[in-house]
Design a protein around this motif. Structure first.
Motif, mmCIF file in Angstrom:
data_model
loop_
_atom_site.group_PDB
_atom_site.id
_atom_site.type_symbol
_atom_site.label_atom_id
_atom_site.label_comp_id
_atom_site.label_asym_id
_atom_site.label_seq_id
_atom_site.Cartn_x
_atom_site.Cartn_y
_atom_site.Cartn_z
ATOM 1 N N GLY A 228 -8.500 52.403 45.002
ATOM 2 C CA GLY A 228 -8.116 51.713 43.770
ATOM 3 C C GLY A 228 -8.991 50.486 43.605
ATOM 4 O O GLY A 228 -10.187 50.579 43.446
ATOM 5 N N HIS A 229 -8.352 49.312 43.628
ATOM 6 C CA HIS A 229 -9.006 48.002 43.716
ATOM 7 C C HIS A 229 -9.683 47.525 42.443
ATOM 8 O O HIS A 229 -9.663 46.338 42.141
ATOM 9 C CB HIS A 229 -10.016 48.007 44.867
ATOM 10 N N PHE A 230 -10.294 48.429 41.670
ATOM 11 C CA PHE A 230 -11.112 47.988 40.541
ATOM 12 C C PHE A 230 -10.365 47.999 39.200
ATOM 13 O O PHE A 230 -10.954 47.692 38.165
ATOM 14 C CB PHE A 230 -12.369 48.854 40.425
ATOM 15 N N HIS A 231 -9.097 48.366 39.205
ATOM 16 C CA HIS A 231 -8.273 48.316 37.999
ATOM 17 C C HIS A 231 -8.896 49.078 36.832
ATOM 18 O O HIS A 231 -8.751 48.687 35.664
ATOM 19 C CB HIS A 231 -8.000 46.873 37.567
ATOM 20 N N GLY A 232 -9.624 50.141 37.136
ATOM 21 C CA GLY A 232 -10.222 50.964 36.094
ATOM 22 C C GLY A 232 -11.452 50.383 35.437
ATOM 23 O O GLY A 232 -12.060 51.011 34.576
ATOM 24 N N GLY A 233 -11.813 49.169 35.824
ATOM 25 C CA GLY A 233 -12.970 48.533 35.201
ATOM 26 C C GLY A 233 -12.631 47.571 34.092
ATOM 27 O O GLY A 233 -13.524 47.131 33.350
ATOM 28 N N THR A 234 -11.323 47.266 33.920
ATOM 29 C CA THR A 234 -10.849 46.250 32.971
ATOM 30 C C THR A 234 -10.974 46.699 31.514
ATOM 31 O O THR A 234 -9.986 46.801 30.795
ATOM 32 C CB THR A 234 -11.586 44.908 33.153
ATOM 33 N N VAL A 235 -12.170 46.945 31.064
ATOM 34 C CA VAL A 235 -12.451 47.482 29.725
ATOM 35 C C VAL A 235 -13.266 48.751 29.924
ATOM 36 O O VAL A 235 -14.364 48.710 30.497
ATOM 37 C CB VAL A 235 -13.239 46.478 28.858
ATOM 38 N N ARG A 236 -12.726 49.885 29.475
ATOM 39 C CA ARG A 236 -13.434 51.151 29.656
ATOM 40 C C ARG A 236 -14.178 51.514 28.368
ATOM 41 O O ARG A 236 -13.592 51.556 27.286
ATOM 42 C CB ARG A 236 -12.469 52.269 30.067
ATOM 43 N N ILE A 237 -15.470 51.760 28.523
ATOM 44 C CA ILE A 237 -16.339 52.056 27.396
ATOM 45 C C ILE A 237 -16.622 53.560 27.398
ATOM 46 O O ILE A 237 -17.078 54.096 28.415
ATOM 47 C CB ILE A 237 -17.656 51.268 27.494
ATOM 48 N N PRO A 238 -16.339 54.258 26.301
ATOM 49 C CA PRO A 238 -16.569 55.706 26.262
ATOM 50 C C PRO A 238 -17.993 56.065 26.674
ATOM 51 O O PRO A 238 -18.957 55.405 26.281
ATOM 52 C CB PRO A 238 -16.300 56.067 24.799
ATOM 53 N N LEU A 243 -16.217 48.400 32.550
ATOM 54 C CA LEU A 243 -17.145 47.297 32.284
ATOM 55 C C LEU A 243 -17.266 46.361 33.482
ATOM 56 O O LEU A 243 -18.372 45.993 33.884
ATOM 57 C CB LEU A 243 -16.655 46.497 31.071
ATOM 58 N N MET A 244 -16.115 46.001 34.093
ATOM 59 C CA MET A 244 -16.163 44.901 35.065
ATOM 60 C C MET A 244 -15.031 45.043 36.070
ATOM 61 O O MET A 244 -13.886 45.318 35.709
ATOM 62 C CB MET A 244 -16.031 43.566 34.325
ATOM 63 N N ILE A 279 -6.623 41.676 31.771
ATOM 64 C CA ILE A 279 -6.986 42.378 30.538
ATOM 65 C C ILE A 279 -7.063 43.868 30.830
ATOM 66 O O ILE A 279 -7.504 44.272 31.903
ATOM 67 C CB ILE A 279 -8.354 41.888 30.006
ATOM 68 N N ARG A 280 -6.628 44.669 29.895
ATOM 69 C CA ARG A 280 -6.870 46.119 29.923
ATOM 70 C C ARG A 280 -7.151 46.585 28.490
ATOM 71 O O ARG A 280 -6.314 46.403 27.608
ATOM 72 C CB ARG A 280 -5.667 46.885 30.470
ATOM 73 N N ILE A 281 -8.326 47.187 28.309
ATOM 74 C CA ILE A 281 -8.682 47.757 27.015
ATOM 75 C C ILE A 281 -9.217 49.166 27.260
ATOM 76 O O ILE A 281 -10.160 49.355 28.040
ATOM 77 C CB ILE A 281 -9.750 46.907 26.278
ATOM 78 N N ASN A 282 -8.627 50.138 26.585
ATOM 79 C CA ASN A 282 -8.974 51.542 26.805
ATOM 80 C C ASN A 282 -8.845 51.896 28.286
ATOM 81 O O ASN A 282 -9.623 52.680 28.826
ATOM 82 C CB ASN A 282 -10.398 51.838 26.312
#
Length: 295
Positions: A228-238, A243-244, A279-282
């Motif tokens: 886990g650890h990376f929280h999906g990347g915070t903002v996921r870009i298609p 992203l981060m 933050i979580r976006i997409n």
């Protein structure tokens, strides 16, 4: 010049209003996503799975998040899946070094206590658990509820499955911007050699909190790594991905999803909460269902 100044005076308020509206929409969407989880399912087929098919729930990076009162929606979703067990990949609590290593953990204890009433629960460390100054009071409360703590330990399930939790040194999580690697043999020094002591070949499931250490896990001999650890990347870009990471590593390829390294597969959960970057976006929080199927 006067015409330009006049035009700017007319345009700037509109731009400011548009920026404020976009910021408000971004915030509202992030708040919505943080409070609504989705279920992701992965099917892993292997000839090493011989006794029976099994279903597990993988929980990671809760960070003391509560979905509704006492995480009731999360518990209901897990019970509907009727898993054979719960695998916990770390960072369920919040623990800051600046607070002297005292964990914020009541939501985690409440959730896992309820789940342990119905299912076996195996708990492996993340970096927040590793920060806890005095771990025994926290883990003693979990053990009293029946939770198995895999602190650089393994547990064999039947004759065909071994679950291992590896506690990687917290220093590897302090990197900002850079992506650390662990030295060859590190995992073996923590958990011993791959393979069961009775000589039976088992499917080797390794809970290793950071997905950056896939190569080391493959060299150790894991069949499946849960991270886990990376929280999906915070903002996921298609078409790009996350992203981060929470450590400000940009466009890391291992933010979420399934990956392979030789014969080793890795599944990276998006996690359920947030921490340093709220933050979580997409990037909806994820309840991950894992099916191990006879191959």
């Amino acid at each position: 010049m006067k015409i330009l100044e006049k035009n700017l005076k007319q345009i700037l308020p509109g731009l400011a209003a548009a920026g404020a509206a976009a910021g408000a929409a971004f915030y509202a969407r992030s708040e919505y996503e943080k409070n609504h989880f989705v279920t992701g399912t992965y099917v892993i087929r292997s000839e090493k799975i011989r006794e029976k098919d099994r279903k597990f729930i993988f929980l990671t990076d809760l960070h003391e998040k509560r979905f509704g009162i006492d995480n009731a929606p999360l518990v209901r979703a897990i019970r509907r899946e009727a898993p054979d067990g719960i695998l916990v990949g770390g960072d369920m609590v919040v623990c800051r070094r600046s607070d002297g290593g005292k964990p914020i953990c009541e939501a985690t204890i409440s959730l896992l206590r309820r789940l342990a009433e119905d299912f076996p629960v195996w708990y492996s460390y993340g970096n927040h658990e590793d920060r806890i100054g005095e771990t025994e009071p926290f883990f003693a409360r979990l053990r009293e509820s029946g939770v198995r703590i895999l602190d650089d330990e393994s547990e064999e399930i039947g004759s065909d499955l071994r679950i291992t939790g590896c506690r990687v040194d917290e220093k590897y999580y302090r990197h900002v911007l850079t992506m650390p690697e662990i030295a060859a043999g590190t995992i073996e020094r923590h958990v011993g050699s791959c393979g069961s002591r009775d000589g039976e070949e088992r499917f080797e499931l390794l809970m290793l909190h950071s997905p950056l250490f896939l190569k080391a896990a493959a060299a150790w001999g894991a069949d499946l790594v849960l991270s886990g650890h990376f929280h999906g990347g915070t903002v996921r870009i298609p078409a790009i991905g996350g992203l981060m990471t929470p450590q400000y590593q940009f466009f890391c390829p291992y933010c979420a999803g399934g990956f392979e390294e030789g014969k080793t597969r890795m599944i990276v959960g998006r996690g359920l909460g947030t921490h340093s970057v709220n933050i979580r976006i997409n990037d909806m929080p994820e309840l991950l269902v894992l099916k191990l199927v006879r191959g």
